[in-house]
Design an enzyme around this catalytic site. Sequence first.
Site, PDB file in Angstrom:
ATOM      1  N   THR A 128     -14.118  87.879   9.587  1.00  0.00           N
ATOM      2  CA  THR A 128     -13.010  88.376  10.401  1.00  0.00           C
ATOM      3  C   THR A 128     -12.231  87.209  10.983  1.00  0.00           C
ATOM      4  O   THR A 128     -12.810  86.310  11.588  1.00  0.00           O
ATOM      5  CB  THR A 128     -13.551  89.243  11.552  1.00  0.00           C
ATOM      6  OG1 THR A 128     -14.502  90.128  11.004  1.00  0.00           O
ATOM      7  CG2 THR A 128     -12.446  90.018  12.227  1.00  0.00           C
ATOM      8  N   ALA A 160     -22.346  97.410   8.772  1.00  0.00           N
ATOM      9  CA  ALA A 160     -23.012  97.274  10.071  1.00  0.00           C
ATOM     10  C   ALA A 160     -24.414  96.741   9.817  1.00  0.00           C
ATOM     11  O   ALA A 160     -25.027  97.031   8.780  1.00  0.00           O
ATOM     12  CB  ALA A 160     -23.068  98.619  10.784  1.00  0.00           C
ATOM     13  N   PHE A 222     -11.546 100.007  18.011  1.00  0.00           N
ATOM     14  CA  PHE A 222     -11.640 101.466  18.181  1.00  0.00           C
ATOM     15  C   PHE A 222     -13.087 101.909  18.364  1.00  0.00           C
ATOM     16  O   PHE A 222     -13.387 102.771  19.187  1.00  0.00           O
ATOM     17  CB  PHE A 222     -11.032 102.190  16.962  1.00  0.00           C
ATOM     18  CG  PHE A 222      -9.567 102.506  17.110  1.00  0.00           C
ATOM     19  CD1 PHE A 222      -8.637 101.499  17.262  1.00  0.00           C
ATOM     20  CD2 PHE A 222      -9.121 103.817  17.084  1.00  0.00           C
ATOM     21  CE1 PHE A 222      -7.286 101.779  17.392  1.00  0.00           C
ATOM     22  CE2 PHE A 222      -7.772 104.115  17.216  1.00  0.00           C
ATOM     23  CZ  PHE A 222      -6.850 103.101  17.368  1.00  0.00           C
ATOM     24  N   CYS A 272     -19.937  91.135  16.784  1.00  0.00           N
ATOM     25  CA  CYS A 272     -18.556  91.464  16.401  1.00  0.00           C
ATOM     26  C   CYS A 272     -17.680  92.056  17.494  1.00  0.00           C
ATOM     27  O   CYS A 272     -16.555  91.593  17.707  1.00  0.00           O
ATOM     28  CB  CYS A 272     -18.575  92.439  15.228  1.00  0.00           C
ATOM     29  SG  CYS A 272     -19.225  91.706  13.738  1.00  0.00           S
ATOM     30  N   GLN A 274     -17.329  92.382  20.894  1.00  0.00           N
ATOM     31  CA  GLN A 274     -16.699  91.629  21.986  1.00  0.00           C
ATOM     32  C   GLN A 274     -15.800  90.519  21.435  1.00  0.00           C
ATOM     33  O   GLN A 274     -14.669  90.337  21.872  1.00  0.00           O
ATOM     34  CB  GLN A 274     -17.769  91.046  22.897  1.00  0.00           C
ATOM     35  CG  GLN A 274     -17.190  90.082  23.903  1.00  0.00           C
ATOM     36  CD  GLN A 274     -17.877  90.137  25.247  1.00  0.00           C
ATOM     37  OE1 GLN A 274     -18.382  91.177  25.663  1.00  0.00           O
ATOM     38  NE2 GLN A 274     -17.893  89.032  25.932  1.00  0.00           N
TER      39      GLN A 274
END
EC number: 1.1.1.22
Length: 452
Positions: A128, A160, A222, A272, A274
């Site tokens: 990311t 995940a 989200f 991831c 935070q």
Amino acid sequence: MVKICCIGAGYVGGPTMAVIALKCPEIQVAVVDIASARINAWNSDHLPIYEPGLDDVVKQCRGKNLHFSTDVEKHVAEADIVFVSVNTPTKTQGLGAGKAADLTYWESAARMIGDVSKSDKIVVEKSTVPVKTAEAIEKILTHNRKGINFTILSNPEFLAEGTAIKDLYNPDRVLIGGRETPEGAKAIQTLRDVYAHWVPIDKILCTNLWSAELSKLAANAFLAQRISSVNAMSALCEATGADVSQVSHAIGTDSRIGPKFLNASVGFGGSCFQKDILNLVYICECNGLPEVATYWKQVIKVNDYQKTRFVNRVVSSMFNTVSGKKIAILGFAFKKDTGDTRETPAIDVCKKFDWDHPAHLQPSSPTSIKTVSVVWDAYEATKDAHGICIMTEWDEFKKLDYQKVYDNMQKPAFVFDGRNIVEVEKLRKIGFIVYSIGKPLDSWLKDMPAVA
Ligand code: UDX
Ligand code: UDX
Ligand code: ADP
């Protein structure tokens, strides 16, 4: 024959490449890393990460079309597609400290790709990154160009931890972003053909580069926001006598809301959520959107509030101090089925307690500290304890013989369930004083209000 190289043998790179190798037997996949200990572990019987099903996949492919190596430059030079899956921590100093993503590892990987390449390559962003990173990478690569074409794609990973293999086998979608040019379209097609070995074509979404980069940050924001929303509700449930599980179920049956990711907890953790929200906040601020930044910041604030709220409940109900008491922390990972403790709420909770020597508490190296010991057995951990804090929802904590646990504890015996996994009424019957996030309080807790 397509050759793939992945830079970074971490939580994302390792499992993703193992599944690509399994599903695409004609593709040679090399996973490279500068950390030789990590590569050695990938080549051993004890893989560096714990993921259900991963051992099996690696065993089937390793040494055939899946290789783990520290020879980064050789494998990059030989590859047609280079995935970059290096770490992108939050910056700790300088411009954007505490918010912006630290792209040092990314930049050095990009420069290295530019230096060693002798043939055209597709460079895929897997880790990311902030929106528009692809542009920066393109600049680095094209400035190094020696008649070599580099095409950049963004292919964020949505797996995940704990369900990585399942998620990779059966993804909700695969997202590929590229430039809207003939070269971009061709590169997208090449990567799409890799995933099409096992992912239905209608689940492979193709977008422009910036949409793909932003979608990853947005998806995590989200998801985290849902948890903060239900956690905010849990505080209100405790105040009013509503039960957060009943509220979650009731709202989750609305098909527009959906039932998943509505479990109240002591707070979300992991490497991831935070980090990505902080990154999103920083991007909003840099783009002159302070209202949007404030909106997303609140998700993290509520998460911090939830952890503080939990600690205050523990301390206030145990006569306003845990100093000198034995507290059993059941579970330390940020969720079940993973050995990962990065950003785990358990660390924050332990740090916030008013222990005798809070500064000495270092959960990452607990064995060196006198006041903290680590044991494998929950019965041993809870023996002579004053209170139990359930920090991770491991199944074994649901199945404990709580009568036995109770008999061996100091009285009054407390259970603070940060994951809503125990049967509250059953435990109260045994004699425990039970606090469970967002559940109606018993008279003990009502009489000992948690005042910050
Ligand atoms: C809402 C709830 O949907 C309903 O369950 C409740 O009983 C009453 O309130 P309603 O106000 O009739 O119903 O309309 P709804 O379809 O929910 O839309 C509310 C507003 O949100 C509208 O202005 C709509 O245009 C807007 N909206 C909705 C969006 O801007 N984007 C969306 O994706 C959905
Ligand atoms: C997340 C995203 O789910 C994944 O798509 C992305 O690629 C990486 O980040 P991960 O961090 O592995 O994955 O775990 P996830 O299952 O999302 O849980 C994150 C945290 O939220 C955990 O601490 C978990 O306990 C907590 N959580 C989750 C809740 O508190 N309540 C819920 O209902 C769901
Ligand atoms: P993620 O959770 O995103 O997979 P990890 O931290 O688990 O992140 O893994 C990232 C890996 O990338 C680490 O093992 C690190 O050693 C590796 N890495 C970082 N920079 C480079 C580089 N320039 N070349 C090769 N490997 C790198």
